[in-house]
Motif scaffolding. Structure first.
Motif, mmCIF file in Angstrom:
data_model
loop_
_atom_site.group_PDB
_atom_site.id
_atom_site.type_symbol
_atom_site.label_atom_id
_atom_site.label_comp_id
_atom_site.label_asym_id
_atom_site.label_seq_id
_atom_site.Cartn_x
_atom_site.Cartn_y
_atom_site.Cartn_z
ATOM 1 N N ALA A 130 -8.059 -1.989 113.834
ATOM 2 C CA ALA A 130 -8.090 -3.344 113.272
ATOM 3 C C ALA A 130 -7.667 -4.372 114.313
ATOM 4 C CB ALA A 130 -7.181 -3.419 112.050
ATOM 5 N N ASN A 131 -6.649 -4.045 115.078
ATOM 6 C CA ASN A 131 -6.163 -4.973 116.101
ATOM 7 C C ASN A 131 -7.234 -5.231 117.155
ATOM 8 O OD1 ASN A 131 -4.250 -6.655 117.240
ATOM 9 N ND2 ASN A 131 -3.060 -5.028 118.173
ATOM 10 N N GLU A 132 -7.897 -4.173 117.585
ATOM 11 C CA GLU A 132 -8.945 -4.325 118.591
ATOM 12 C C GLU A 132 -10.134 -5.108 118.038
ATOM 13 O OE1 GLU A 132 -8.679 -3.617 121.842
ATOM 14 O OE2 GLU A 132 -6.608 -3.188 121.233
ATOM 15 N N LEU A 133 -10.467 -4.868 116.775
ATOM 16 C CA LEU A 133 -11.570 -5.598 116.159
ATOM 17 C C LEU A 133 -11.245 -7.089 116.040
ATOM 18 C CD1 LEU A 133 -14.337 -5.528 114.717
ATOM 19 C CD2 LEU A 133 -13.065 -5.208 112.570
ATOM 20 N N ALA A 134 -10.010 -7.391 115.624
ATOM 21 C CA ALA A 134 -9.608 -8.797 115.495
ATOM 22 C C ALA A 134 -9.674 -9.500 116.843
ATOM 23 C CB ALA A 134 -8.208 -8.880 114.905
ATOM 24 N N LYS A 135 -9.302 -8.787 117.898
ATOM 25 C CA LYS A 135 -9.340 -9.384 119.239
ATOM 26 C C LYS A 135 -10.766 -9.614 119.717
ATOM 27 C CE LYS A 135 -4.947 -7.375 120.825
ATOM 28 N NZ LYS A 135 -4.313 -6.391 121.748
ATOM 29 N N LYS A 144 1.554 -16.614 118.929
ATOM 30 C CA LYS A 144 0.409 -17.522 118.876
ATOM 31 C C LYS A 144 -0.836 -16.785 118.400
ATOM 32 C CE LYS A 144 -2.434 -20.628 121.734
ATOM 33 N NZ LYS A 144 -3.715 -19.914 121.580
ATOM 34 N N CYS A 145 -1.477 -17.339 117.391
ATOM 35 C CA CYS A 145 -2.827 -16.921 117.023
ATOM 36 C C CYS A 145 -3.737 -18.076 117.423
ATOM 37 C CB CYS A 145 -2.914 -16.595 115.536
ATOM 38 S SG CYS A 145 -4.518 -15.932 115.034
ATOM 39 N N ASN A 146 -4.002 -19.029 116.511
ATOM 40 C CA ASN A 146 -4.655 -20.269 116.939
ATOM 41 C C ASN A 146 -3.633 -21.289 117.429
ATOM 42 O OD1 ASN A 146 -7.257 -19.383 116.357
ATOM 43 N ND2 ASN A 146 -7.138 -20.082 114.237
ATOM 44 N N ILE A 147 -2.447 -21.283 116.801
ATOM 45 C CA ILE A 147 -1.360 -22.155 117.229
ATOM 46 C C ILE A 147 -0.093 -21.322 117.363
ATOM 47 C CG2 ILE A 147 -2.368 -24.184 116.130
ATOM 48 C CD1 ILE A 147 -0.227 -23.901 113.929
ATOM 49 N N GLU A 148 0.914 -21.884 118.029
ATOM 50 C CA GLU A 148 2.204 -21.217 118.170
ATOM 51 C C GLU A 148 3.120 -21.587 117.009
ATOM 52 O OE1 GLU A 148 2.948 -20.577 122.958
ATOM 53 O OE2 GLU A 148 3.932 -22.245 121.938
ATOM 54 N N ILE A 149 3.884 -20.609 116.546
ATOM 55 C CA ILE A 149 4.960 -20.874 115.590
ATOM 56 C C ILE A 149 6.208 -20.124 116.061
ATOM 57 C CG2 ILE A 149 3.315 -21.122 113.684
ATOM 58 C CD1 ILE A 149 4.451 -18.438 112.593
ATOM 59 N N GLY A 166 -12.757 -11.290 115.833
ATOM 60 C CA GLY A 166 -12.101 -12.270 114.988
ATOM 61 C C GLY A 166 -12.214 -13.667 115.579
ATOM 62 N N THR A 167 -11.881 -14.672 114.780
ATOM 63 C CA THR A 167 -11.998 -16.060 115.225
ATOM 64 C C THR A 167 -10.685 -16.636 115.731
ATOM 65 O OG1 THR A 167 -11.806 -16.649 112.870
ATOM 66 C CG2 THR A 167 -14.009 -16.668 113.839
ATOM 67 N N GLY A 168 -9.596 -15.869 115.664
ATOM 68 C CA GLY A 168 -8.328 -16.321 116.216
ATOM 69 C C GLY A 168 -8.332 -16.240 117.737
ATOM 70 N N THR A 169 -7.697 -17.206 118.388
ATOM 71 C CA THR A 169 -7.690 -17.220 119.854
ATOM 72 C C THR A 169 -6.659 -16.270 120.445
ATOM 73 O OG1 THR A 169 -6.188 -19.125 119.849
ATOM 74 C CG2 THR A 169 -8.543 -19.578 119.965
ATOM 75 N N GLY A 170 -5.618 -15.946 119.676
ATOM 76 C CA GLY A 170 -4.633 -14.965 120.134
ATOM 77 C C GLY A 170 -3.604 -15.526 121.099
ATOM 78 N N ILE A 173 -15.477 -8.700 108.737
ATOM 79 C CA ILE A 173 -15.574 -9.240 110.102
ATOM 80 C C ILE A 173 -16.790 -8.677 110.820
ATOM 81 C CG2 ILE A 173 -14.428 -9.269 112.362
ATOM 82 C CD1 ILE A 173 -11.743 -9.343 110.835
ATOM 83 N N GLU A 174 -17.034 -7.388 110.642
ATOM 84 C CA GLU A 174 -18.219 -6.769 111.261
ATOM 85 C C GLU A 174 -19.500 -7.440 110.781
ATOM 86 O OE1 GLU A 174 -18.467 -4.691 113.624
ATOM 87 O OE2 GLU A 174 -16.813 -3.265 113.640
ATOM 88 N N GLN A 175 -19.468 -7.977 109.566
ATOM 89 C CA GLN A 175 -20.633 -8.643 109.003
ATOM 90 C C GLN A 175 -20.623 -10.146 109.256
ATOM 91 O OE1 GLN A 175 -21.200 -7.428 104.879
ATOM 92 N NE2 GLN A 175 -20.704 -5.292 105.375
ATOM 93 N N GLY A 176 -19.737 -10.604 110.140
ATOM 94 C CA GLY A 176 -19.762 -11.991 110.576
ATOM 95 C C GLY A 176 -18.805 -12.935 109.895
ATOM 96 N N ALA A 177 -17.904 -12.441 109.044
ATOM 97 C CA ALA A 177 -16.962 -13.327 108.363
ATOM 98 C C ALA A 177 -15.943 -13.884 109.366
ATOM 99 C CB ALA A 177 -16.243 -12.580 107.247
ATOM 100 N N PRO A 178 -15.572 -15.164 109.239
ATOM 101 C CA PRO A 178 -14.655 -15.801 110.185
ATOM 102 C C PRO A 178 -13.196 -15.587 109.818
ATOM 103 C CG PRO A 178 -15.486 -17.447 108.656
ATOM 104 C CD PRO A 178 -16.125 -16.141 108.262
ATOM 105 N N ALA A 179 -12.564 -14.562 110.351
ATOM 106 C CA ALA A 179 -11.166 -14.237 110.075
ATOM 107 C C ALA A 179 -10.340 -14.439 111.332
ATOM 108 C CB ALA A 179 -11.027 -12.797 109.590
ATOM 109 N N ASP A 180 -9.306 -15.276 111.239
ATOM 110 C CA ASP A 180 -8.428 -15.489 112.390
ATOM 111 C C ASP A 180 -7.467 -14.328 112.589
ATOM 112 O OD1 ASP A 180 -9.512 -18.010 112.963
ATOM 113 O OD2 ASP A 180 -8.216 -18.969 111.482
ATOM 114 N N MET A 181 -7.113 -13.657 111.493
ATOM 115 C CA MET A 181 -6.180 -12.528 111.544
ATOM 116 C C MET A 181 -6.630 -11.442 110.598
ATOM 117 S SD MET A 181 -2.341 -14.068 111.608
ATOM 118 C CE MET A 181 -2.545 -15.084 110.156
ATOM 119 N N ILE A 182 -6.091 -10.258 110.810
ATOM 120 C CA ILE A 182 -6.251 -9.153 109.863
ATOM 121 C C ILE A 182 -4.882 -8.822 109.296
ATOM 122 C CG2 ILE A 182 -6.801 -6.700 109.607
ATOM 123 C CD1 ILE A 182 -9.077 -7.042 111.534
ATOM 124 N N PHE A 183 -4.853 -8.600 107.980
ATOM 125 C CA PHE A 183 -3.610 -8.344 107.240
ATOM 126 C C PHE A 183 -3.544 -6.896 106.768
ATOM 127 C CE2 PHE A 183 -2.038 -7.554 102.979
ATOM 128 C CZ PHE A 183 -0.721 -7.954 103.077
#
Length: 454
Positions: free
Chosen positions: A268-273, A146-151, A276-280, A235-245
């Motif tokens: 990157a993982n810690e920053l996304a958490k 699950k990020c924003n939704i489950e798959i 980032g805009t993903g709920t995780g 992301i540090e500059q405020g961009a809305p990213a749900d995930m990092i690739f």
């Protein structure tokens, strides 16, 4: 540890475990290019015979690439559950294969023993499997993230909507995005490969997709597939990213050629958490593909299939939301023809699922390979049967920016309808609310991008 066997009065002696693994692999042009492939069908059969008789502890105690000299090896070995390993260490590779394929073995059983396996053990087992074995075994495993939704739920087939554009033009991307959504595509991620990887470009694409998703209340994830460091700065500059690739590889030296290491991915993982805009709870997206280590001259004499398995052991450490192999993207130097691409796709999917990662496949080929669209549809059928978490779709199956052939939006819709697969539950509910889907089937509104105009 026995590394020889006799067939028809001829003795085959293998100089090392690394050599044995390579020669037991199914035919791959990349292994031949690297000079590690079997010289004949008979030698391949002999290698498989010897490999089948090895004990799992033989593989762990004789690493192909030592943890002391490679951080990928160290990470993989460090994830082994010792009590589980102790119970199965004296199994032969053949016994592990039989256990996996047994009708009495459930997906939960496989999840339990997978915790005691390393990547090389999983690769060794796959080398002894037929294509049907790989389909049957992978279908037992359900891996839900699950990020924003489950798959990843049983009976579902998610998809990545890939609206690339040769000049990163937002209007062109949005046209493709609307069309894909109108076919029910995009529950795994709206993932854009940018032409320009500057931080400003990444920010522009992230804002463009996120604004659209919020405007239409679309339950999915966005991601721009630039280098991890560019995404982090955005992301540090405020961009809305749900995930990092990030693209990853199966050796430390190959990862360094990509400009990454284990520490960067951890950051990157810690920053996304945190930003980032993903709920995780999952926030990372990894791509792989057989042959990348050879391209980087960082394969250390190991065959490409085993290295691909090591990708999944490395990815598992970071608990990603999605992982996919771009199975035919590198070209005929590594996978020469249809037979090799289909085999690699099934191997990669099985090995990923046995690592308990959310495995998807970009079912694709380059135009200089001996393959065509019918072949990709064949692989799509096999992977749908095998329970693949998601596949990638592009407009008409033709990526106009990366210049390769993939699956189309309507291909994914056809696979779902043919095999009774559904989109992920929350995404399907949104499709129903939009009038695009009803009772698991597309409506007459499907394929109409005008739905997304006001």
């Amino acid at each position: 540890m026995k590394l020889s066997t006799t067939h028809l009065d001829h003795t085959y002696q293998f100089s090392s475990l690394k050599t044995l693994f390579a020669k037991a692999n199914e035919e791959k042009s990349g292994d031949r290019l690297a000079g590690v492939a079997a010289e004949s069908v008979q030698e391949r059969i002999a290698a498989k015979t010897v490999l089948s008789e090895l004990l799992l502890k033989d593989i762990r105690e004789n690493p192909l690439l030592s943890p002391e000299e490679d951080e990928v090896s160290k990470i993989i070995d460090g994830q082994i559950n010792e009590p589980v390993y102790q119970k199965i260490q004296n199994w032969s590779v053949a016994e592990l294969r039989e256990y996996i394929l047994s009708s009495e073995t459930t997906g939960e059983d496989l999840k339990r023993i997978s915790r005691g396996l390393n990547s090389e053990m999983i690769a060794a087992t796959a080398k002894l499997m037929s294509n049907l074995d790989l389909v049957h075994a992978a279908d037992k495993l359900e891996v839900v993230t699950k990020c924003n939704i489950e798959i990843g739920q049983k009976g579902t087939l998610a998809s990545r909507l890939q609206p690339n554009h040769p000049t990163d033009n937002i209007d062109g991307m949005m046209a493709s995005l609307r069309e894909g959504l109108s076919y029910g595509i995009g529950d795994a991620v709206i993932g854009i490969n940018p032409v320009e990887e500057s931080v400003e470009s990444v920010k522009r694409l992230l804002h463009g997709t996120k604004d659209f998703l919020e405007e239409w209340d679309i339950p999915t994830q966005n991601c721009v597939l630039a280098h991890v460091t560019a995404q982090m700065k955005a992301i540090e500059q405020g961009a809305p990213a749900d995930m990092i690739f990030q693209s990853i590889a199966g050796t430390e030296t190959a990862n360094r050629s990509f400009g990454i290491d284990a520490a960067i991915l951890g950051e990157a993982n810690e920053l996304a958490k945190s930003k980032g805009t993903g709920t995780g709870p999952q926030h990372l997206y990894f791509e792989t593909g057989q042959g990348s280590e050879l391209s980087a001259e960082a394969h250390h004499g190991i065959d490409q299939m085993t290295l691909e398995a090591r990708n999944y052991g490395f990815a598992k450490y970071y608990d990603p939301f999605i992982v996919n192999t771009v199975v035919g993207f590198i070209g005929p130097e590594y996978l020469y023809n249809t037979k090799q691409v289909i085999r690699a796709g099934l191997e990669d999917h099985f090995m990923g699922k046995m690592h308990l990662i959310p495995m998807g496949v970009d079912i694709c080929y380059t135009n200089h390979m001996k393959a065509d669209q019918n072949d990709m549809e064949d692989l799509g059928v096999l992977l749908s049967t095998a329970g693949v978490n998601f596949i990638i779709a592009t407009p008409m199956g033709d990526d106009c920016m990366l210049n390769y052939q993939s699956m189309s939006y309507h291909d994914v819709a056809t696979l779902r309808e043919t095999f009774g697969r559904r989109p992920s539950p929350r995404f399907e509910k949104w499709l129903e609310d939009m009038g695009i889907m009803e009772s698991g089937r597309l409506t007459s509104q499907a394929g109409n991008p005008v739905l997304f105009t006001r």
